[in-house]
Design a protein around this motif. Structure first.
Motif, PDB file in Angstrom:
ATOM      1  N   ASP A   1      47.165  49.610 -55.882  1.00  0.00           N
ATOM      2  CA  ASP A   1      46.073  50.012 -56.763  1.00  0.00           C
ATOM      3  C   ASP A   1      46.542  50.356 -58.165  1.00  0.00           C
ATOM      4  O   ASP A   1      45.737  50.340 -59.102  1.00  0.00           O
ATOM      5  N   LEU A   2      47.829  50.689 -58.301  1.00  0.00           N
ATOM      6  CA  LEU A   2      48.346  51.057 -59.617  1.00  0.00           C
ATOM      7  C   LEU A   2      49.845  50.795 -59.664  1.00  0.00           C
ATOM      8  O   LEU A   2      50.564  51.162 -58.733  1.00  0.00           O
ATOM      9  N   ILE A   3      50.300  50.155 -60.735  1.00  0.00           N
ATOM     10  CA  ILE A   3      51.728  49.984 -60.997  1.00  0.00           C
ATOM     11  C   ILE A   3      52.092  50.918 -62.141  1.00  0.00           C
ATOM     12  O   ILE A   3      51.552  50.799 -63.244  1.00  0.00           O
ATOM     13  N   HIS A   4      53.008  51.837 -61.890  1.00  0.00           N
ATOM     14  CA  HIS A   4      53.348  52.868 -62.871  1.00  0.00           C
ATOM     15  C   HIS A   4      54.400  52.408 -63.876  1.00  0.00           C
ATOM     16  O   HIS A   4      54.631  53.113 -64.856  1.00  0.00           O
TER      17      HIS A   4
ATOM     18  N   TRP B   1      48.017  52.494 -52.365  1.00  0.00           N
ATOM     19  CA  TRP B   1      49.438  52.310 -52.657  1.00  0.00           C
ATOM     20  C   TRP B   1      49.674  52.211 -54.157  1.00  0.00           C
ATOM     21  O   TRP B   1      48.985  51.472 -54.858  1.00  0.00           O
ATOM     22  N   HIS B   2      50.673  52.961 -54.623  1.00  0.00           N
ATOM     23  CA  HIS B   2      51.119  52.874 -56.016  1.00  0.00           C
ATOM     24  C   HIS B   2      52.555  52.360 -56.017  1.00  0.00           C
ATOM     25  O   HIS B   2      53.376  52.818 -55.216  1.00  0.00           O
ATOM     26  N   PHE B   3      52.842  51.429 -56.922  1.00  0.00           N
ATOM     27  CA  PHE B   3      54.239  50.993 -57.073  1.00  0.00           C
ATOM     28  C   PHE B   3      54.831  51.754 -58.245  1.00  0.00           C
ATOM     29  O   PHE B   3      54.334  51.671 -59.367  1.00  0.00           O
ATOM     30  N   ILE B   4      55.903  52.523 -57.976  1.00  0.00           N
ATOM     31  CA  ILE B   4      56.412  53.439 -58.998  1.00  0.00           C
ATOM     32  C   ILE B   4      57.834  53.124 -59.434  1.00  0.00           C
ATOM     33  O   ILE B   4      58.360  53.765 -60.339  1.00  0.00           O
ATOM     34  N   GLY B   5      58.472  52.142 -58.802  1.00  0.00           N
ATOM     35  CA  GLY B   5      59.860  51.836 -59.122  1.00  0.00           C
ATOM     36  C   GLY B   5      59.985  50.713 -60.142  1.00  0.00           C
ATOM     37  O   GLY B   5      58.996  50.149 -60.604  1.00  0.00           O
ATOM     38  N   SER B   6      61.216  50.401 -60.465  1.00  0.00           N
ATOM     39  CA  SER B   6      61.493  49.281 -61.363  1.00  0.00           C
ATOM     40  C   SER B   6      61.105  47.986 -60.656  1.00  0.00           C
ATOM     41  O   SER B   6      61.514  47.740 -59.524  1.00  0.00           O
ATOM     42  N   LEU B   7      60.312  47.168 -61.310  1.00  0.00           N
ATOM     43  CA  LEU B   7      59.760  45.967 -60.681  1.00  0.00           C
ATOM     44  C   LEU B   7      60.328  44.717 -61.347  1.00  0.00           C
ATOM     45  O   LEU B   7      60.235  44.551 -62.568  1.00  0.00           O
ATOM     46  N   GLN B   8      60.909  43.856 -60.523  1.00  0.00           N
ATOM     47  CA  GLN B   8      61.433  42.581 -61.017  1.00  0.00           C
ATOM     48  C   GLN B   8      60.307  41.557 -61.037  1.00  0.00           C
ATOM     49  O   GLN B   8      59.503  41.463 -60.114  1.00  0.00           O
ATOM     50  N   SER B   9      60.284  40.746 -62.098  1.00  0.00           N
ATOM     51  CA  SER B   9      59.213  39.761 -62.244  1.00  0.00           C
ATOM     52  C   SER B   9      59.150  38.807 -61.056  1.00  0.00           C
ATOM     53  O   SER B   9      58.064  38.403 -60.627  1.00  0.00           O
ATOM     54  N   ASN B  10      60.309  38.457 -60.494  1.00  0.00           N
ATOM     55  CA  ASN B  10      60.315  37.472 -59.409  1.00  0.00           C
ATOM     56  C   ASN B  10      59.824  38.038 -58.078  1.00  0.00           C
ATOM     57  O   ASN B  10      59.726  37.310 -57.093  1.00  0.00           O
ATOM     58  N   LYS B  11      59.511  39.332 -58.046  1.00  0.00           N
ATOM     59  CA  LYS B  11      58.978  39.939 -56.821  1.00  0.00           C
ATOM     60  C   LYS B  11      57.506  40.323 -56.936  1.00  0.00           C
ATOM     61  O   LYS B  11      56.911  40.809 -55.969  1.00  0.00           O
ATOM     62  N   VAL B  12      56.930  40.098 -58.101  1.00  0.00           N
ATOM     63  CA  VAL B  12      55.536  40.500 -58.323  1.00  0.00           C
ATOM     64  C   VAL B  12      54.600  39.802 -57.346  1.00  0.00           C
ATOM     65  O   VAL B  12      53.667  40.404 -56.812  1.00  0.00           O
TER      66      VAL B  12
ATOM     67  N   SER C   1      57.075  57.871 -50.765  1.00  0.00           N
ATOM     68  CA  SER C   1      57.448  57.619 -49.371  1.00  0.00           C
ATOM     69  C   SER C   1      58.583  56.614 -49.234  1.00  0.00           C
ATOM     70  O   SER C   1      58.813  56.087 -48.150  1.00  0.00           O
ATOM     71  N   LYS C   2      59.319  56.366 -50.311  1.00  0.00           N
ATOM     72  CA  LYS C   2      60.423  55.410 -50.209  1.00  0.00           C
ATOM     73  C   LYS C   2      61.462  55.916 -49.205  1.00  0.00           C
ATOM     74  O   LYS C   2      61.717  57.124 -49.111  1.00  0.00           O
ATOM     75  N   THR C   3      62.007  54.991 -48.468  1.00  0.00           N
ATOM     76  CA  THR C   3      62.989  55.199 -47.392  1.00  0.00           C
ATOM     77  C   THR C   3      62.404  55.899 -46.179  1.00  0.00           C
ATOM     78  O   THR C   3      63.106  56.097 -45.193  1.00  0.00           O
ATOM     79  N   LYS C   4      61.129  56.284 -46.227  1.00  0.00           N
ATOM     80  CA  LYS C   4      60.515  56.965 -45.091  1.00  0.00           C
ATOM     81  C   LYS C   4      59.778  55.955 -44.213  1.00  0.00           C
ATOM     82  O   LYS C   4      59.167  55.013 -44.720  1.00  0.00           O
TER      83      LYS C   4
ATOM     84  N   ASN D   1      58.947  52.516 -54.146  1.00  0.00           N
ATOM     85  CA  ASN D   1      59.847  52.058 -55.204  1.00  0.00           C
ATOM     86  C   ASN D   1      60.361  50.650 -55.013  1.00  0.00           C
ATOM     87  O   ASN D   1      60.845  50.039 -55.971  1.00  0.00           O
ATOM     88  N   TYR D   2      60.291  50.148 -53.770  1.00  0.00           N
ATOM     89  CA  TYR D   2      60.930  48.870 -53.467  1.00  0.00           C
ATOM     90  C   TYR D   2      59.946  47.925 -52.798  1.00  0.00           C
ATOM     91  O   TYR D   2      59.286  48.291 -51.815  1.00  0.00           O
ATOM     92  N   VAL D   3      59.899  46.694 -53.310  1.00  0.00           N
ATOM     93  CA  VAL D   3      58.985  45.696 -52.767  1.00  0.00           C
ATOM     94  C   VAL D   3      59.258  45.461 -51.287  1.00  0.00           C
ATOM     95  O   VAL D   3      58.335  45.373 -50.474  1.00  0.00           O
ATOM     96  N   GLN D   4      60.537  45.379 -50.918  1.00  0.00           N
ATOM     97  CA  GLN D   4      60.884  45.053 -49.532  1.00  0.00           C
ATOM     98  C   GLN D   4      60.488  46.158 -48.562  1.00  0.00           C
ATOM     99  O   GLN D   4      60.346  45.906 -47.363  1.00  0.00           O
TER     100      GLN D   4
END
Length: 229
Positions: free
Chosen positions: A94-97, A75-86, A34-37, A57-60
């Motif tokens: 529920d799941l980070i891919h 909610w699943h986080f499926i994008g590239s994750l930066q440590s400073n946003k964890v 659902s990113k950008t939606k 895909n995006y924390v924001q």
């Protein structure tokens, strides 16, 4: 087609692909990307289609959607994750891919530990070793899994990959097959606390090929919600 019609069609194709592979259709879950939606599109998919798993895909983008929408969504986080946003998403998903390095795993462990919870994760593997994609290498995977397994607030539930883009989805099948093989190798290592019950692979253009090779989570966005904008 409406969102509801799109969901019905994708679910039909998932079920048929599973049956062709001799699998129970219930063994494959749809992650609606659902990113950008807007939150309204997610609410429509939940209310009209009963869809409860959504991938961001995006924390924001994730954080305000979680706050706006009802708590029955997974909610699943499926994008590239930066440590400073964890820290911003601790306890929300529920799941980070997409865990692909020990430094990120340690930060997730730290942030979930602070709220007294355990985070389920998948380890992302860059099988094709594409410079533009995240993921550990096949060669480094087993050592990374062993390191992450030592962290008390993480649970490894499986693996994720994104193959190169092909016009012919059948061309992606060797990459999906390799992820399944890697999961088998990790299972064979019998690392305490590590499960290989999930294989996150396959997107709008190739999810049927991924199901044929063992996908349990398919990440579909544009075929459900239309082109991103």
């Amino acid at each position: 087609m409406t969102i509801a019609e799109n969901f019905e069609e994708i679910r039909r194709r998932i079920a048929e692909a599973a049956r062709r592979a001799g699998r129970d259709p219930d063994s494959v879950r749809l992650v609606a990307v659902s990113k950008t939606k807007p939150a309204s599109a997610i609410a429509e998919a939940r209310d009209a289609c009963g869809q409860l798993i959504f991938g961001e895909n995006y924390v924001q983008e994730l954080v305000p959607k979680v706050k706006e929408l009802s708590s029955d969504i997974s909610w699943h986080f499926i994008g590239s994750l930066q440590s400073n946003k964890v820290r911003q998403i601790a306890g929300m998903v529920d799941l980070i891919h997409s865990v692909d390095r020990i430094s990120l795993a340690r930060e997730i462990d730290r942030q979930w530990g602070e709220i007294g919870k355990v985070c389920d994760i998948l380890v992302q593997v860059n099988i094709a070793q594409e410079a533009t994609k995240s993921g550990t290498s096949c060669e480094e995977l087993i050592d990374l899994v062993r390191e992450i397994a030592q962290l008390p607030n993480l649970r490894i539930k499986g693996l994720m990959t994104m193959p190169p883009f092909f016009d012919d989805p059948e061309a992606a099948r060797p990459y999906f097959r390799r992820l399944k093989e890697l999961a088998g190798e990790i299972e064979g290592a019998a690392i305490p606390g590590v499960a290989m019950q999930e294989l996150s692979m396959g997107m709008s253009g190739d999810f049927e090929a991924a199901i044929a090779e063992g996908a349990t989570l398919v990440r579909v966005g544009s075929a459900l919600f239309g082109s991103r904008g």
